[in-house]
Design an enzyme around this catalytic site. Structure first.
Site, PDB file in Angstrom:
ATOM      1  N   TYR A  39      -2.139  -0.219  10.111  1.00 56.82           N
ATOM      2  CA  TYR A  39      -2.044  -0.577   8.837  1.00 56.82           C
ATOM      3  C   TYR A  39      -0.818  -0.122   8.201  1.00 56.82           C
ATOM      4  O   TYR A  39      -0.346  -0.709   7.468  1.00 56.82           O
ATOM      5  CB  TYR A  39      -3.369   0.138   8.325  1.00 56.82           C
ATOM      6  N   SER A  75       0.845  -1.121   0.062  1.00 50.44           N
ATOM      7  CA  SER A  75       0.066  -0.043   0.051  1.00 50.44           C
ATOM      8  C   SER A  75       0.747   1.187   0.027  1.00 50.44           C
ATOM      9  O   SER A  75       1.934   1.190   0.171  1.00 50.44           O
ATOM     10  CB  SER A  75      -0.832   0.105   1.243  1.00 50.44           C
TER      11      SER A  75
END
Ligand code: NAD
Length: 281
Positions: free
Chosen positions: A177, A164
């Site tokens: 995250y 990501s």
């Protein structure tokens, strides 16, 4: 993009989800036999049915990427249906509100007043942080252990992990995250080195911002207009739009194609409309 994956067996974890279902379909359209693994059995079966209806070969398999026994069962099912895995896409992952702060910054007044519903860094739930780390990092490592032994024995194969933007530079509010995806990128490099003598290439895709169910309420209001965060993201995306799942398929097919990317190993490829290249100025 046209690549020929005829005869290859591809396993896509999280394949019932928004981004990975489209990735699975692109692998099938390129000739691979695709196993869609997902915690949600119905979602996996639906994607497999759609692939079969379009003339491809696919099977939906229930699997929890955090449970080695469940993965071994899934591996046996895939082997029985199609044979050993040649391509593994580690797509299962995501964030959880328990690993998320309510505000971008901590202000002195946040420490003094107990505001109802405000979750500061100091309120983060260790179990929530652990859940996010496990889902993204262990959820990449365990399927690799289960599905890639046969690849190593055969001496060829390709793994694509899903990282990501937050792995390059952490995004505000989501420390768990961000850290977990940084671990996925780091693991991609580690594994590329570790598997380099057994013919397995390991790369990752780092999607930019894609409007999906996980982030819809963060990025858009109920009336469809952008939230402040959605606006900030687009302002930092030089191409001026969110990605669509189809934007990822060229990168995926390139990375799994042994002739197109034969010497590419250990890279994390951003697919982000130049978000990660832009300093904001
Ligand atoms: P999604 O929620 O639509 O898909 C994730 C899928 O993983 C779901 O079908 C879910 O059931 C499955 N899953 C969750 N836990 C699982 C488990 N323990 N075992 C097996 N399957 C499990 O999300 P998405 O947006 O399509 O994201 C796919 C991947 O892309 C994730 O790794 C996510 O972190 C990453 N990603 C997404 C974006 C984005 O903008 N949406 C950006 C960067 C990275």
């Amino acid at each position: 993009m046209k690549v020929d994956l005829t005869g290859k067996v591809a396993v896509v974890t999280g394949g019932g989800g928004i981004l990975c279902s489209v990735m699975a379909k692109s692998l099938a359209a390129s000739g691979a036999k695709v196993a869609i693994l997902d915690l949600k059995e119905e979602a996996a079966a639906k994607v497999a049915d759609e692939i079969v209806a379009a003339g491809g070969r696919a099977v939906g398999v229930a699997a929890n990427v955090l449970d080695i026994e469940s993965l071994k069962k899934a591996e046996a099912a895939v082997k029985a249906a199609f044979g050993d895995c040649d391509i593994l896409v580690n797509g299962a992952g995501g964030n959880n509100p328990k690993g998320t702060t309510s505000k971008e910054y901590l202000f002195p007044e946040d420490l003094k007043n107990q505001v109802e519903g405000l979750k500061t860094f100091f309120d983060l739930d260790p179990a929530g942080v652990g859940f996010v780390f496990n889902l993204n990092f262990l959820g990449t490592l365990l399927p690799t252990q289960v599905f890639c032994r046969a690849m190593a024995e055969k001496g060829c194969g390709s793994i694509v992990n899903v990282s990501s933007m937050n792995a390059f530079t952490p995004l505000t509010k989501i420390p768990a995250y961000s850290g977990a995806k940084a671990a996925v990128s780091n693991f991609t490099q580690w594994l590329a080195v570790h598997f380099s003598k057994v013919g397995i290439r390991v790369n990752a895709i780092a999607p930019g911002f894609f409007l999906t169910e996980q982030n819809r309420t963060l990025l858009t209001n109920p009336d469809g207009s952008l939230t402040a965060r959605g606006n900030t993201i687009l302002a930092h995306t030089p191409m001026g739009r969110f990605g669509t799942p189809e934007d990822l398929t060229g990168a995926l097919l390139f990375l799994v194609d042994d002739s197109a990317s034969s010497f590419i190993n250990g890279v994390v490829l951003p697919v982000d409309g130049a978000f990660s290249a832009f300093s904001g100025v």
